[in-house]
Design a protein around this motif. Structure first.
Motif, PDB file in Angstrom:
ATOM      1  N   LYS A  36      -9.504  -2.170   5.148  1.00 20.94           N
ATOM      2  CA  LYS A  36     -10.778  -1.249   5.859  1.00 20.94           C
ATOM      3  C   LYS A  36     -10.517  -0.098   6.250  1.00 20.94           C
ATOM      4  N   GLU A  37      -9.383   0.069   7.225  1.00 18.58           N
ATOM      5  CA  GLU A  37      -8.847   1.225   7.621  1.00 18.58           C
ATOM      6  C   GLU A  37      -8.168   2.149   6.443  1.00 18.58           C
ATOM      7  N   LYS A  38      -7.537   1.488   5.556  1.00 15.73           N
ATOM      8  CA  LYS A  38      -7.078   2.155   4.427  1.00 15.73           C
ATOM      9  C   LYS A  38      -8.294   2.844   3.579  1.00 15.73           C
ATOM     10  N   PHE A  84       0.870  -1.168  -0.027  1.00 17.23           N
ATOM     11  CA  PHE A  84       0.088  -0.168  -0.009  1.00 17.23           C
ATOM     12  C   PHE A  84       1.016   1.304  -0.098  1.00 17.23           C
ATOM     13  N   ASP A  85       2.238   1.251   0.493  1.00 20.04           N
ATOM     14  CA  ASP A  85       2.899   2.257   0.373  1.00 20.04           C
ATOM     15  C   ASP A  85       3.452   2.662  -1.189  1.00 20.04           C
ATOM     16  N   ALA A  86       3.459   1.664  -1.743  1.00 22.94           N
ATOM     17  CA  ALA A  86       3.806   1.725  -3.204  1.00 22.94           C
ATOM     18  C   ALA A  86       2.744   2.179  -4.007  1.00 22.94           C
ATOM     19  N   HIS A  93      -8.680   6.653   2.502  1.00 23.57           N
ATOM     20  CA  HIS A  93      -8.465   7.051   1.075  1.00 23.57           C
ATOM     21  C   HIS A  93      -9.726   6.514   0.273  1.00 23.57           C
ATOM     22  N   LYS A  94     -10.504   7.614  -0.526  1.00 26.74           N
ATOM     23  CA  LYS A  94     -11.579   7.465  -1.072  1.00 26.74           C
ATOM     24  C   LYS A  94     -11.471   6.594  -2.443  1.00 26.74           C
ATOM     25  N   TYR A 115       0.879   8.389 -10.960  1.00 26.59           N
ATOM     26  CA  TYR A 115      -0.270   8.569 -11.659  1.00 26.59           C
ATOM     27  C   TYR A 115      -1.402   8.381 -10.568  1.00 26.59           C
ATOM     28  N   LYS A 116      -2.268   9.493 -10.357  1.00 28.47           N
ATOM     29  CA  LYS A 116      -3.281   9.562  -9.430  1.00 28.47           C
ATOM     30  C   LYS A 116      -4.638   9.118  -9.893  1.00 28.47           C
ATOM     31  N   ASN A 117      -5.006   9.194 -11.150  1.00 29.37           N
ATOM     32  CA  ASN A 117      -6.417   8.875 -11.259  1.00 29.37           C
ATOM     33  C   ASN A 117      -6.716   7.504 -11.358  1.00 29.37           C
ATOM     34  N   PHE A 118      -6.821   6.848 -10.264  1.00 31.97           N
ATOM     35  CA  PHE A 118      -7.026   5.381 -10.099  1.00 31.97           C
ATOM     36  C   PHE A 118      -8.027   5.018  -9.082  1.00 31.97           C
ATOM     37  N   GLU A 119      -8.572   3.930  -9.155  1.00 37.43           N
ATOM     38  CA  GLU A 119      -9.358   3.404  -7.928  1.00 37.43           C
ATOM     39  C   GLU A 119      -8.603   2.169  -7.764  1.00 37.43           C
ATOM     40  N   CYS A 120      -8.576   1.630  -6.532  1.00 35.82           N
ATOM     41  CA  CYS A 120      -8.091   0.213  -6.095  1.00 35.82           C
ATOM     42  C   CYS A 120      -9.004  -0.468  -5.488  1.00 35.82           C
TER      43      CYS A 120
END
Length: 301
Positions: A56-58, A27-29, A62-63, A35-40
């Protein structure tokens, strides 16, 4: 619509199962991607080690991180859940224990868009120091020789996945063989990044032993995967064009599985092949003779 509200360009699908030991690093990586326009889309496959609560906390912080659960569907089934939930133009499948560079997503998107490609792929290393170069050729018969069927170094077009109705096989091993090679066969253009942007983790002795145990128990999965791929290629009229590459890949996969098989599991795989070629009686005889030979051998130990 502001930048935070627009639909993501990339949907990263990440199956998770008892990966707590590696999630912080992954998750750090992930969160440091240039590139910011992504969803995980994280699909937790019923973890019992705290992985679900970590993600769940992440997702609360982070939306762009979305968390779902699956009921022991395996990596293939979890990825299928992710495909259904994905809203991006592109889909990338990352594993929760691998290491990837901060520009992985950006470089793959740039490669795909610069050539209007249906697939972008990068080279990679493993944690034992091996380098995996992609083999490119203008000879389409060598298409399947380009790379192993792993999906985590590739960027796919979501519309192509849906239009071609491609999903991962929900088998315990070899679940990516059909999906990757069927997609490659349909791709009009493949763009390659000739740099290693990802590190495949191979140093986990316990995990490697478990993988080899599963390969032995599920060795027949490789036969099922390549048979499904053969049927698909036949359906789209490409079985002859890709035959030589298909046969090389199948042979390599069979040898790889057999190296990790017990006698019993190897026999199961060979019997499945005989069944496939319409020789059920031979399959039964091989099973009987092989088991008898194995029992005789064990008595000499």
């Amino acid at each position: 619509m502001n930048q935070d509200e627009r639909a993501p360009t990339v949907s990263i699908v990440m199956p998770v199962f008892n990966s707590m030991e590696y999630l912080q690093e992954s998750f750090d990586a992930l969160l440091s991607q240039t590139y910011k326009n992504f969803e995980c889309i994280v699909v937790d496959d019923s973890s019992t080690d705290g992985s679900f609560d970590f993600v769940k906390e992440k997702s609360r912080l982070h939306k762009n991180i979305r968390l779902f659960r699956s009921s022991r569907k395996g990596a293939g089934g979890a990825r299928n859940v992710g495909i259904e939930k994905a809203s991006g133009k592109y889909v990338c499948f990352l594993d929760s224990d691998d290491l990837f560079s901060s520009d992985l997503i950006g470089r793959l998107v740039a490669a795909a868009e610069s050539e209007d490609a249906d697939l972008a792929a990068c080279e990679y290393r493993d944690t034992l120091g091996n380098y995996y170069a992609l083999k490119t050729s203008a000879d389409r018969s060598q298409l399947l020789d380009m790379d192993n069927p792993n999906v985590w170094n590739k960027l796919f077009v979501a519309k192509r996945i849906r239009d071609w109705n491609l999903r991962f096989m929900e088998t315990r091993t070899c679940n990516d063989v059909f999906f990757t090679y069927a997609y490659m066969a349909g791709a009009r253009k493949i763009s390659v990044v000739k740099e290693p942007l990802l590190v495949y983790r191979r140093s986990r002795e316990k995990a490697d032993k478990e993988k080899n145990r599963l390969r032995g128990q599920c060795s027949v999965n490789v036969v099922e995967a390549f048979e499904r791929l053969r049927q698909h290629l036949e359906g789209i009229g490409q079985v002859e064009e890709l035959r030589s590459g298909f046969e090389r890949r199948f042979a390599r996969a069979m040898l790889h599985e057999l190296r990790h098989c017990s006698l019993q599991d190897g026999l199961r795989m060979l019997c499945a092949l005989l069944e496939h070629f319409g020789l059920p009686q031979s399959a039964r005889l091989m099973a009987d003779m092989g088991i008898a030979a194995g029992e005789k051998y064990l008595k000499t130990l």
